[in-house]
Design an enzyme around this catalytic site. Structure first.
Site: not given
Ligand code: IMP
Length: 191
Positions: A9, A65-66, A147, A149
């Site tokens: 990402n 992971d977020s 995402g 934001d």
């Molecule tokens: P991961 O790659 O499984 O951690 O998915 C994270 C998803 O959560 C991203 O694709 C976004 O949709 C959302 N996300 C996580 N962090 C952010 C951020 O800082 N801003 C906006 N969306 C976020």
């Protein structure tokens, strides 16, 4: 110190590199596809990714992971944030579904959560968590960030994370907090 990170990402990579100018944060050149995120916690998924990618490097590597937790949706999209509207969903798809599911809902409180998992030589070391509060607007504002934001209104800024300069987001964000905790931990290690 060199620290590897595993992400495809570009939005996250930019934030990782801004977080600690005193570290040499490097992206894995050709990471294998990540393991399926099967866990129901950010901690589980972050560590699963870090251990899988960490097999390929000597030394320290981290993965995150977020996601977004919306109170009125019982914490959804949560660990499913990237895939909320389906396996190959775009940010636009996910944002549209979120707005649909919140139509007519008065309580819009939400938070971004990030867990960073650190491994050394592929073995778990520690996880670090950060979170930031906000509320979900009725429509997107701003074209910065990634995402969710543009939908995430952060009261102290008086604007969305999509409108805020990335430097401002990095002062308060869930990812910045988790990264800062990890880099503090690494700085304290005996050299
Ligand atoms: P991961 O790659 O499984 O951690 O998915 C994270 C998803 O959560 C991203 O694709 C976004 O949709 C959302 N996300 C996580 N962090 C952010 C951020 O800082 N801003 C906006 N969306 C976020």
């Amino acid at each position: 110190m060199i620290v590897y990170c595993a992400t495809s990402n570009p939005g996250k990579l930019r934030e990782f590199q801004l977080a600690a100018p005193d570290f040499d944060v490097r992206k894995l050149p050709n990471p294998d596809p990540p393991p399926d995120e099967t866990g129901d916690t950010f901690e589980h998924n972050a560590m699963e990714k870090a251990v899988a990618y960490g097999q390929h490097v000597e030394g320290y590597l981290f993965a995150d992971d977020s996601g977004l937790e919306v109170d009125a949706l019982n914490g959804a999209p949560g660990v499913q944030s990237a895939r909320y509207a389906g396996e190959h969903a775009t940010d636009t798809d996910n944002n549209a579904l979120l707005l649909k599911n919140l139509a007519g809902v008065a309580n819009r409180t939400a938070r971004f959560v990030c867990v960073i998992a650190l491994v050394k030589d592929g073995k778990p070391v520690k996880t670090f968590r950060g979170s930031v509060e906000g509320r979900i607007l009725d429509g997107p504002r701003g074209s910065g960030g990634f995402g969710y934001d543009p939908l995430f209104f952060h009261e102290p800024f008086g604007c969305t994370f999509g409108e805020a300069p990335i430097g401002d987001k990095m002062l308060v964000s869930h990812r910045a907090q988790a990264l800062s905790a990890m880099f503090s931990f690494l700085r304290q290690l005996p050299s």
